[in-house]
Design a protein around this motif. Structure first.
Motif, PDB file in Angstrom:
ATOM      1  N   ARG A  21       9.274   4.959  -7.638  1.00 19.66           N
ATOM      2  CA  ARG A  21       9.736   6.311  -7.329  1.00 19.66           C
ATOM      3  C   ARG A  21      11.169   6.527  -7.818  1.00 19.66           C
ATOM      4  N   GLU A  22      11.634   7.757  -7.671  1.00 20.26           N
ATOM      5  CA  GLU A  22      12.983   8.106  -8.135  1.00 20.26           C
ATOM      6  C   GLU A  22      14.050   7.276  -7.425  1.00 20.26           C
ATOM      7  N   ASP A  23      13.769   6.831  -6.191  1.00 21.94           N
ATOM      8  CA  ASP A  23      14.754   6.029  -5.460  1.00 21.94           C
ATOM      9  C   ASP A  23      14.612   4.541  -5.746  1.00 21.94           C
ATOM     10  N   GLY A  24      13.753   4.174  -6.705  1.00 28.29           N
ATOM     11  CA  GLY A  24      13.603   2.781  -7.107  1.00 28.29           C
ATOM     12  C   GLY A  24      12.645   1.967  -6.262  1.00 28.29           C
ATOM     13  N   THR A  25      11.915   2.620  -5.354  1.00 24.83           N
ATOM     14  CA  THR A  25      11.002   1.889  -4.479  1.00 24.83           C
ATOM     15  C   THR A  25       9.546   2.087  -4.883  1.00 24.83           C
ATOM     16  N   VAL A  26       8.723   1.149  -4.443  1.00 26.90           N
ATOM     17  CA  VAL A  26       7.267   1.265  -4.585  1.00 26.90           C
ATOM     18  C   VAL A  26       6.671   1.087  -3.201  1.00 26.90           C
ATOM     19  N   ASP A  27       5.889   2.052  -2.763  1.00 27.96           N
ATOM     20  CA  ASP A  27       5.211   1.958  -1.476  1.00 27.96           C
ATOM     21  C   ASP A  27       3.982   1.069  -1.636  1.00 27.96           C
ATOM     22  N   GLY A  29       1.442   0.496   0.312  1.00 26.60           N
ATOM     23  CA  GLY A  29       0.183   1.139   0.668  1.00 26.60           C
ATOM     24  C   GLY A  29      -0.352   1.974  -0.477  1.00 26.60           C
ATOM     25  N   GLU A  30       0.529   2.734  -1.112  1.00 23.31           N
ATOM     26  CA  GLU A  30       0.160   3.546  -2.268  1.00 23.31           C
ATOM     27  C   GLU A  30      -0.290   2.647  -3.419  1.00 23.31           C
ATOM     28  N   LEU A  31       0.429   1.547  -3.614  1.00 24.86           N
ATOM     29  CA  LEU A  31       0.098   0.616  -4.689  1.00 24.86           C
ATOM     30  C   LEU A  31      -1.304   0.039  -4.505  1.00 24.86           C
ATOM     31  N   TYR A  32      -1.626  -0.431  -3.299  1.00 28.62           N
ATOM     32  CA  TYR A  32      -2.946  -1.020  -3.067  1.00 28.62           C
ATOM     33  C   TYR A  32      -4.053   0.019  -3.182  1.00 28.62           C
ATOM     34  N   CYS A  48       0.495 -10.420  -8.428  1.00 26.03           N
ATOM     35  CA  CYS A  48       1.399  -9.733  -9.363  1.00 26.03           C
ATOM     36  C   CYS A  48       2.738  -9.449  -8.709  1.00 26.03           C
ATOM     37  N   VAL A  49       2.708  -8.951  -7.472  1.00 25.14           N
ATOM     38  CA  VAL A  49       3.944  -8.664  -6.749  1.00 25.14           C
ATOM     39  C   VAL A  49       4.760  -9.944  -6.574  1.00 25.14           C
ATOM     40  N   LYS A  50       4.076 -11.032  -6.237  1.00 28.33           N
ATOM     41  CA  LYS A  50       4.771 -12.308  -6.059  1.00 28.33           C
ATOM     42  C   LYS A  50       5.478 -12.735  -7.340  1.00 28.33           C
ATOM     43  N   ARG A  51       4.803 -12.576  -8.491  1.00 25.71           N
ATOM     44  CA  ARG A  51       5.414 -12.944  -9.766  1.00 25.71           C
ATOM     45  C   ARG A  51       6.622 -12.072 -10.077  1.00 25.71           C
ATOM     46  N   ARG A  65       0.380  -3.712   3.490  1.00 27.95           N
ATOM     47  CA  ARG A  65       0.433  -2.338   2.983  1.00 27.95           C
ATOM     48  C   ARG A  65       1.612  -1.548   3.528  1.00 27.95           C
ATOM     49  N   LYS A  66       2.312  -2.117   4.488  1.00 30.90           N
ATOM     50  CA  LYS A  66       3.495  -1.438   5.021  1.00 30.90           C
ATOM     51  C   LYS A  66       4.776  -1.891   4.319  1.00 30.90           C
ATOM     52  N   ALA A  67       4.621  -2.760   3.353  1.00 35.71           N
ATOM     53  CA  ALA A  67       5.784  -3.293   2.651  1.00 35.71           C
ATOM     54  C   ALA A  67       6.358  -2.266   1.673  1.00 35.71           C
ATOM     55  N   VAL A  68       7.594  -2.530   1.274  1.00 38.91           N
ATOM     56  CA  VAL A  68       8.261  -1.710   0.265  1.00 38.91           C
ATOM     57  C   VAL A  68       8.834  -2.643  -0.791  1.00 38.91           C
TER      58      VAL A  68
END
Length: 290
Positions: A21-27, A29-32, A48-51, A65-68
């Motif tokens: 997102r514009e603030d540099g984050t990835v939700d 829950g949205e990703l999964y 993939c996230v771990k890598r 899914r609640k991670a950011v």
């Protein structure tokens, strides 16, 4: 995702980058959710996230899914279009960049001792859309001399590069510009990529206008697919002037459909009143195609 739309193959890493997102984050829950719509498993996403975290590209806060995820650097480059390149393509489509009949030619002879520099210079020519005529001799239909010279200076091989132009290029008995273009560039393969892009864009437009409101996740999935297919079609395209291409050329139609589809996606997002921050992907493509 519409069962009638062919699934676009997208690497999991590319998907993560696309959802920044514009603030540099990835939700997460949205990703999964989007990953599932693209046929990816939760395990694929977790690995993939771990890598990406191990590589220092993202930090990770929370669980499941609640991670950011938070991008350490700008992670959208893999799906971001080169604005000048794409705008030039649309200028060509509108007849605003006619060809003046000049071929831009580059010859180079870098010794084997500087093989890495030689290979890097050759790859740069190819990325600029030049095609090999014969060993160490490349042709472009576009005036890319400044870009070529800048790379030659960076690699310290400028003294080994010859620049010239011609209006009467001939290879064997082939001299007609359109025939030369067909001989030098893989136009059939490029056209096939654009046909796939056009098919996807048509399918997306039919789905957007199908009378059913798309969920935010569906809109994101469609946007990621469209951006990925657009990149696959545009990246190997030398953007030859329309005067050198077969008519009708599927690239022009595919780009027009893509721009229309992207506009409709943005409108649907706004009409839906979704207050969730948009991925940078929407702004990047909206700026170029809007």
């Amino acid at each position: 995702m519409n069962a009638g739309r062919s699934r676009v193959e997208i690497p999991t890493r590319l998907l993560v980058h696309a959802l920044v997102r514009e603030d540099g984050t990835v939700d997460a829950g949205e990703l999964y959710t989007v990953a599932g719509m693209l046929g990816m498993t939760d395990q694929q996403v977790r690995l993939c996230v771990k890598r990406l975290v191990t590589e220092g590209r993202f930090t990770h806060e929370g669980r499941g899914r609640k991670a950011v995820l938070r991008a350490v650097t700008d992670a959208t480059g893999s799906l971001a279009p080169d604005a000048d390149y794409v705008r030039h393509a649309y200028r060509q489509d509108r007849g605003l960049a006619p060809w003046d009949g000049t071929w831009h030619l580059f010859a180079f002879a870098v010794p084997e001792a500087r093989r890495a520099a030689r290979d890097g210079f050759r790859d740069h020519l190819l990325r600029l859309g030049a095609a090999p005529v014969q060993g160490g001799f490349y042709a472009s239909a576009n005036p890319v001399e400044q870009l070529v010279e800048a790379e030659a200076r960076r690699l310290d091989v400028l003294a080994a590069v010859t620049f010239l132009t011609s209006t009467d290029l001939r290879i064997g008995t082939v001299s007609e510009p359109g025939d030369l273009a067909a001989a030098l560039w893989p136009l059939k393969e490029i056209a096939e990529r654009y046909e796939r892009l056009a098919g996807l864009a048509e399918s997306c437009l039919a789905e957007i206008g199908g009378g059913r409101a798309l969920s935010g996740a569906e809109q994101l999935t469609m946007a990621v697919e469209l951006a990925a297919e657009f990149g696959r079609a545009m990246e190997p395209d030398p953007l030859l002037p329309p005067e050198l291409l077969p008519r009708p050329w599927p690239g022009s139609r595919a780009r027009e459909l893509t721009a229309t589809c992207w506009t409709r996606l943005l409108e649907a997002r706004l009409e839906g009143g979704d207050s969730v921050p948009l991925p940078r992907l929407f702004r990047l493509y909206g700026d170029v195609l809007g």
